[in-house]
Design an enzyme around this catalytic site. Structure first.
Site, mmCIF file in Angstrom:
data_model
loop_
_atom_site.group_PDB
_atom_site.id
_atom_site.type_symbol
_atom_site.label_atom_id
_atom_site.label_comp_id
_atom_site.label_asym_id
_atom_site.label_seq_id
_atom_site.Cartn_x
_atom_site.Cartn_y
_atom_site.Cartn_z
ATOM 1 C CD GLU A 38 -2.438 0.923 2.953
ATOM 2 O OE1 GLU A 38 -1.938 0.149 3.815
ATOM 3 O OE2 GLU A 38 -3.463 1.579 3.162
ATOM 4 C CE LYS A 109 -7.060 0.614 3.992
ATOM 5 N NZ LYS A 109 -5.788 1.040 4.626
ATOM 6 C CB CYS A 142 -3.839 -2.251 4.505
ATOM 7 S SG CYS A 142 -2.831 -2.517 5.996
ATOM 8 C CB VAL A 169 0.389 -0.484 12.406
ATOM 9 C CG1 VAL A 169 1.253 0.346 11.475
ATOM 10 C CG2 VAL A 169 -1.050 -0.034 12.330
HETATM 11 C C1 ACM Z 1 -3.759 -0.064 7.254
HETATM 12 O O1 ACM Z 1 -4.873 -0.229 6.780
HETATM 13 N N1 ACM Z 1 -2.806 0.524 6.578
HETATM 14 C C2 ACM Z 1 -3.442 -0.530 8.603
#
Ligand code: ACM
Length: 268
Positions: A38, A109, A142, A169
């Site tokens: 990402e 996203k 992510c 994370v």
């Molecule tokens: C994330 O979605 N970059 C933790």
């Protein structure tokens, strides 16, 4: 076909340098499809909307897409990578798929994480699957991993492999993706990053590495290290994901009971 993940540690805001490094690293391997993290070209921890807009690019006319399209044609490879997308006065956390013949498509996203909600619009593309001839490629980004619907929708739309650019994370994604792969019978390729960002006096974000490729039974085929950049490739036939059987009498999709949960999904 050879599928790989690339794990980087980008320098925040150094787009040209991050692209150059990624291409130099990709040049060290042979693959048919590579997944990059990402926001691989910019870094993650933005501190203002102005900063996001300064680094976001139009898709596919921006310089990152152009560089990756050119590289994919020269190397005869498909690439999936994440970047900040600018659309007039809006920004999205997006991922793009390009191939030897050029731009193929984008995904924005759906589930924004933490302060991404300050800087990006929630994605409006829905979950998309791209037919690249030898595979149906689904994309999520992510934090979409936290919501099992993401992978389920991609699988129901026919994905053989889920390409998953990430800047993780939180712990547990790598284990969760094993379940996502198992329950949906899909390969998955999570390309994460390493390093720490603590910009503008914010709490440090420590990225967790361990990029991985899993098969359609949830078995790990390859995994990178926690703290080091890296690149790895596996040779797989992702079309094996089209067999959704669990036992001779059970099937992942045919045994679903959507009449019992469809209303819940539609109304909440
Ligand atoms: C994330 O979605 N970059 C933790």
């Amino acid at each position: 076909m050879k599928i790989g993940v690339y794990q980087n540690d980008p320098e925040f805001g150094q787009v040209d340098k991050n692209i150059r490094r990624a291409i130099a690293d990709l040049d060290t391997i042979e693959a048919d499809l590579m997944v990059l993290p990402e926001l691989f070209n910019t870094g993650y921890q933005f501190i203002s909307k102005e900063e996001v807009f300064g680094l976001a690019e139009e898709i596919p006319s921006g310089k990152t897409c152009r560089a990756m399209i050119e590289y994919a044609a020269a190397k005869n490879i498909f690439l999936v990578f994440g970047l900040a997308e600018r659309v007039r006065d809006k920004a999205f956390n997006s991922a793009v798929i390009v191939g030897p013949k050029g731009y193929i498509g984008r995904y924005r996203k759906s589930h924004l994480f933490l302060e991404e909600t300050f800087f990006f619009q929630p994605g409006d593309t829905g979950f998309r699957v791209f037919d690249i001839g030898w595979a149906n490629v689904g994309i999520m980004i992510c934090f979409d991993w936290w919501f099992p619907e993401s992978a389920r929708v991609l699988a129901l739309k026919g994905a053989d492999i889920i390409c998953h650019p990430a800047n993780l994370v939180l712990p547990s994604c790598q284990q969760a993706m094993a379940i996502r792969s198992l329950e949906n019978g899909v390969f998955s390729a999570t390309a994460n990053r390493v390093g720490t960002e603590a910009r503008g006096g914010k709490e440090p974000l420590i990225f967790t590495g361990e990029s991985q490729i899993l098969n359609h039974r949830g078995d790990m085929l390859t995994c990178l290290e926690k703290n080091k950049t890296g690149i790895c490739v596996v040779d797989v036939d992702v079309k094996t994901a089209r067999d959704k059987s669990i036992t001779p009498l059970n099937d992942r999709f045919q045994d679903r009971r959507p009449e019992l949960y469809k209303r819940l999904i539609d109304t909440t």
